[in-house]
Enzyme design. Structure first.
Site, PDB file in Angstrom:
ATOM      1  N   THR A 163      98.721  72.069   8.274  1.00 45.11           N
ATOM      2  CA  THR A 163      98.066  70.774   8.492  1.00 45.11           C
ATOM      3  C   THR A 163      97.782  70.082   7.156  1.00 45.11           C
ATOM      4  O   THR A 163      97.650  70.750   6.121  1.00 45.11           O
ATOM      5  CB  THR A 163      96.732  71.000   9.247  1.00 45.11           C
ATOM      6  OG1 THR A 163      95.951  69.816   9.172  1.00 45.11           O
ATOM      7  CG2 THR A 163      95.914  72.135   8.642  1.00 45.11           C
ATOM      8  N   ASP A 164      97.649  68.766   7.200  1.00 44.14           N
ATOM      9  CA  ASP A 164      97.257  68.037   5.983  1.00 44.14           C
ATOM     10  C   ASP A 164      95.791  68.311   5.630  1.00 44.14           C
ATOM     11  O   ASP A 164      95.353  68.025   4.513  1.00 44.14           O
ATOM     12  CB  ASP A 164      97.511  66.524   6.138  1.00 44.14           C
ATOM     13  CG  ASP A 164      96.789  65.881   7.320  1.00 44.14           C
ATOM     14  OD1 ASP A 164      96.045  66.581   8.044  1.00 44.14           O
ATOM     15  OD2 ASP A 164      96.974  64.661   7.529  1.00 44.14           O
ATOM     16  N   GLU A 165      95.036  68.891   6.576  1.00 44.32           N
ATOM     17  CA  GLU A 165      93.600  69.102   6.322  1.00 44.32           C
ATOM     18  C   GLU A 165      93.347  70.118   5.210  1.00 44.32           C
ATOM     19  O   GLU A 165      92.261  70.150   4.635  1.00 44.32           O
ATOM     20  CB  GLU A 165      92.885  69.532   7.612  1.00 44.32           C
ATOM     21  CG  GLU A 165      93.059  68.505   8.703  1.00 44.32           C
ATOM     22  CD  GLU A 165      92.064  68.640   9.844  1.00 44.32           C
ATOM     23  OE1 GLU A 165      90.988  69.209   9.651  1.00 44.32           O
ATOM     24  OE2 GLU A 165      92.398  68.154  10.947  1.00 44.32           O
ATOM     25  N   TYR A 210      88.029  75.493   9.999  1.00 56.67           N
ATOM     26  CA  TYR A 210      89.411  75.370  10.507  1.00 56.67           C
ATOM     27  C   TYR A 210      90.398  75.246   9.354  1.00 56.67           C
ATOM     28  O   TYR A 210      91.343  76.029   9.233  1.00 56.67           O
ATOM     29  CB  TYR A 210      89.528  74.158  11.437  1.00 56.67           C
ATOM     30  CG  TYR A 210      90.965  73.723  11.677  1.00 56.67           C
ATOM     31  CD1 TYR A 210      91.854  74.540  12.370  1.00 56.67           C
ATOM     32  CD2 TYR A 210      91.431  72.500  11.184  1.00 56.67           C
ATOM     33  CE1 TYR A 210      93.172  74.155  12.567  1.00 56.67           C
ATOM     34  CE2 TYR A 210      92.749  72.103  11.383  1.00 56.67           C
ATOM     35  CZ  TYR A 210      93.618  72.932  12.072  1.00 56.67           C
ATOM     36  OH  TYR A 210      94.936  72.553  12.266  1.00 56.67           O
ATOM     37  N   LYS A 244      93.382  77.765   7.977  1.00 56.01           N
ATOM     38  CA  LYS A 244      94.802  77.371   7.899  1.00 56.01           C
ATOM     39  C   LYS A 244      95.295  77.544   6.458  1.00 56.01           C
ATOM     40  O   LYS A 244      96.416  78.001   6.229  1.00 56.01           O
ATOM     41  CB  LYS A 244      94.988  75.918   8.340  1.00 56.01           C
ATOM     42  CG  LYS A 244      94.768  75.666   9.821  1.00 56.01           C
ATOM     43  CD  LYS A 244      95.765  76.400  10.717  1.00 56.01           C
ATOM     44  CE  LYS A 244      97.169  75.854  10.630  1.00 56.01           C
ATOM     45  NZ  LYS A 244      98.073  76.513  11.622  1.00 56.01           N
TER      46      LYS A 244
HETATM   47  P1  NAD Z   1      96.575  73.858  20.568  1.00 59.06           P
HETATM   48  O1  NAD Z   1      95.167  74.277  20.375  1.00 59.06           O
HETATM   49  O2  NAD Z   1      96.901  72.795  21.551  1.00 59.06           O
HETATM   50  O3  NAD Z   1      97.475  75.120  20.961  1.00 59.06           O
HETATM   51  C1  NAD Z   1      97.318  76.373  20.353  1.00 59.06           C
HETATM   52  C2  NAD Z   1      98.049  77.384  21.225  1.00 59.06           C
HETATM   53  O4  NAD Z   1      97.954  78.660  20.574  1.00 59.06           O
HETATM   54  C3  NAD Z   1      97.455  77.535  22.612  1.00 59.06           C
HETATM   55  O5  NAD Z   1      98.492  77.549  23.579  1.00 59.06           O
HETATM   56  C4  NAD Z   1      96.746  78.886  22.554  1.00 59.06           C
HETATM   57  O6  NAD Z   1      96.709  79.536  23.809  1.00 59.06           O
HETATM   58  C5  NAD Z   1      97.605  79.624  21.554  1.00 59.06           C
HETATM   59  N1  NAD Z   1      96.877  80.710  20.889  1.00 59.06           N
HETATM   60  C6  NAD Z   1      95.634  80.649  20.331  1.00 59.06           C
HETATM   61  N2  NAD Z   1      95.308  81.850  19.841  1.00 59.06           N
HETATM   62  C7  NAD Z   1      96.354  82.681  20.060  1.00 59.06           C
HETATM   63  C8  NAD Z   1      96.633  84.056  19.756  1.00 59.06           C
HETATM   64  N3  NAD Z   1      95.733  84.814  19.122  1.00 59.06           N
HETATM   65  N4  NAD Z   1      97.826  84.572  20.123  1.00 59.06           N
HETATM   66  C9  NAD Z   1      98.737  83.797  20.779  1.00 59.06           C
HETATM   67  N5  NAD Z   1      98.531  82.510  21.101  1.00 59.06           N
HETATM   68  C10 NAD Z   1      97.360  81.957  20.739  1.00 59.06           C
HETATM   69  O7  NAD Z   1      97.086  73.475  19.097  1.00 59.06           O
HETATM   70  P2  NAD Z   1      98.083  72.331  18.651  1.00 59.06           P
HETATM   71  O8  NAD Z   1      97.340  71.077  18.510  1.00 59.06           O
HETATM   72  O9  NAD Z   1      99.297  72.401  19.492  1.00 59.06           O
HETATM   73  O10 NAD Z   1      98.426  72.846  17.179  1.00 59.06           O
HETATM   74  C11 NAD Z   1      99.541  73.715  16.943  1.00 59.06           C
HETATM   75  C12 NAD Z   1      99.607  74.029  15.473  1.00 59.06           C
HETATM   76  O11 NAD Z   1      99.718  72.823  14.719  1.00 59.06           O
HETATM   77  C13 NAD Z   1      98.365  74.743  14.939  1.00 59.06           C
HETATM   78  O12 NAD Z   1      98.775  75.720  14.021  1.00 59.06           O
HETATM   79  C14 NAD Z   1      97.579  73.644  14.244  1.00 59.06           C
HETATM   80  O13 NAD Z   1      96.806  74.158  13.188  1.00 59.06           O
HETATM   81  C15 NAD Z   1      98.709  72.758  13.736  1.00 59.06           C
HETATM   82  N6  NAD Z   1      98.349  71.344  13.563  1.00 59.06           N
HETATM   83  C16 NAD Z   1      97.935  70.589  14.619  1.00 59.06           C
HETATM   84  C17 NAD Z   1      97.651  69.250  14.446  1.00 59.06           C
HETATM   85  C18 NAD Z   1      97.247  68.355  15.607  1.00 59.06           C
HETATM   86  O14 NAD Z   1      97.072  67.156  15.393  1.00 59.06           O
HETATM   87  N7  NAD Z   1      97.124  68.862  16.825  1.00 59.06           N
HETATM   88  C19 NAD Z   1      97.754  68.672  13.191  1.00 59.06           C
HETATM   89  C20 NAD Z   1      98.156  69.477  12.117  1.00 59.06           C
HETATM   90  C21 NAD Z   1      98.478  70.800  12.329  1.00 59.06           C
END
Ligand code: NAD
Length: 351
Positions: free
Chosen positions: A129-131, A155, A159
């Site tokens: 993430t950019d965070e 968070y 990451k």
């Molecule tokens: P989300 O919370 O919608 O989905 C996370 C998924 O991971 C869920 O399906 C959950 O059941 C699964 N999960 C959690 N813990 C687990 C474990 N221990 N074992 C197996 N599965 C597990 O998240 P998202 O928004 O789809 O984000 C996906 C990735 O992208 C993350 O790594 C997040 O840090 C990164 N990210 C997200 C955003 C955003 O805007 N949503 C931005 C930057 C980076």
């Protein structure tokens, strides 16, 4: 690329990636490993034609090794994480467990299977993430891949730690890794605790739209399909050991995003027959305006002011470019939620 393991593929971005990959690479089998936490949803990928969901935890190294061996998997795309900043403030432990220990377990499994003996051609792609770069002032240049890490929330700290582990497995053991740092995603299948779906669904049910602080925190908005395209470019053209920033080219203050969400909801009530009957509590159903629901609330602790992505490297080296404008992407997202109440209603009831 044949068989591919997608961790967190029942979540928002992972689920969109599974659909994207099935459409773009119809001969590949996708194995999804997901623990189905509150954020995971079977129904997100139930109709994906070549995806098998394995309910399991990324911290289960034995299970991951078994999957890699038995399914002949040489690519991991790692999305699984605890992903909601507010939850990390009230309960950081789950973030340490999944994001740091979970990523380490996955890396150990990949190393054990892929680097044994003569080794096999492989790729571990990590979604970050950019965070992790911290907060920008109004005039600061956007984050580049060389911006020093300065995470501010549990968070983003978790990451950042996982990013460092991924990097270390490349430098120490020779694991072929790439990492992408993306900005705020939006689009279909996003759990309704995140800003855009929360505000869309609150506006439909006449609930208040809580705005942190002065609403002037700036984020770069990335349509999830563009993000999937960027990840595909990393897998196909990314250089092992490198990191790539992926953004949406839509840097906006939260207040502007919220105003656009309200305007889109109001427009939908004008254009789509029957919405007033389906959502009678929406201001737009009674001739009012969604923005009457806006309510300013106490700011999030440690709320980063601005994130912005410089994606020059991904453009130049991967040929990545976002294709969705924020306007089109937001309209498409709202229309998707209106057409998929069967997907989000059970989540609201469960929450
Ligand atoms: P989300 O919370 O919608 O989905 C996370 C998924 O991971 C869920 O399906 C959950 O059941 C699964 N999960 C959690 N813990 C687990 C474990 N221990 N074992 C197996 N599965 C597990 O998240 P998202 O928004 O789809 O984000 C996906 C990735 O992208 C993350 O790594 C997040 O840090 C990164 N990210 C997200 C955003 C955003 O805007 N949503 C931005 C930057 C980076």
């Amino acid at each position: 690329m044949a068989n591919i393991l997608v961790t967190g593929g029942a979540g928002f971005i992972g689920g969109n990636f599974v659909h994207y990959w099935n459409a773009q690479h119809p001969d590949d089998d996708v194995v999804v490993l997901d623990a189905l936490t509150y954020a995971g949803n079977r129904s997100t990928i139930a109709d994906a034609p070549r995806a098998e969901l394995i309910e399991g935890d990324i911290r289960d190294q034995e299970l991951v090794e078994k999957l890699l061996r038995e399914r002949d998997i040489a690519t991991i795309v790692h999305f699984a994480a605890e992903s909601h900043v507010d939850r990390s403030i009230t309960g950081p432990d789950a973030f340490i467990d999944t994001n740091i220990l979970g990523t380490n377990a996955l890396l150990k499994a990949a190393r054990a299977v892929w680097l044994a003996g003569d080794g096999i051609e492989h790729r571990f792609h990590h979604i970050s993430t950019d965070e992790v770069f911290g907060s920008l002032g109004t005039e600061d240049p956007a984050f580049s891949e060389t911006t020093p890490y300065a995470p501010n929330s549990p968070y983003s700290a978790s990451k950042a730690a996982s990013d460092h582990l991924v990097r270390a497995y490349h430098h120490t053991y020779g694991l072929e890794v790439t990492t992408s740092n993306c900005s705020n995603n939006y689009g279909p299948y996003q759990y309704p605790e995140k800003l855009i779906p929360l505000f869309l669904l609150n506006a439909l049910s006449g609930k208040s739209l809580p705005i942190y602080g002065d609403g002037m925190n700036v984020r770069d908005w990335l349509h999830v399909e563009d993000h999937c395209r960027g990840i595909e470019a990393c897998l196909e053209r990314g250089v092992p050991g490198e990191t790539y920033n992926i953004g949406g080219g839509a840097e906006l203050p939260n207040l502007t995003v919220i105003d656009r969400v309200c305007a889109e909801v109001d427009l939908a009530f004008e254009e789509i027959d029957g919405l007033a009957d389906r959502y009678p509590d929406a201001p737009a159903a009674k001739g009012g305006k969604s923005d009457s629901l806006k309510t300013f609330v106490t700011d999030r602790a440690g709320h980063d002011r601005r994130y912005a992505i410089d994606e020059t490297k991904a453009r130049g080296e991967l040929g990545y470019a976002a294709q969705h404008s924020f306007e089109d992407g937001l309209r498409q997202t709202l229309r998707w939620y209106l057409g998929h109440e069967d997907w989000w209603r059970p989540l609201l009831e469960r929450a």
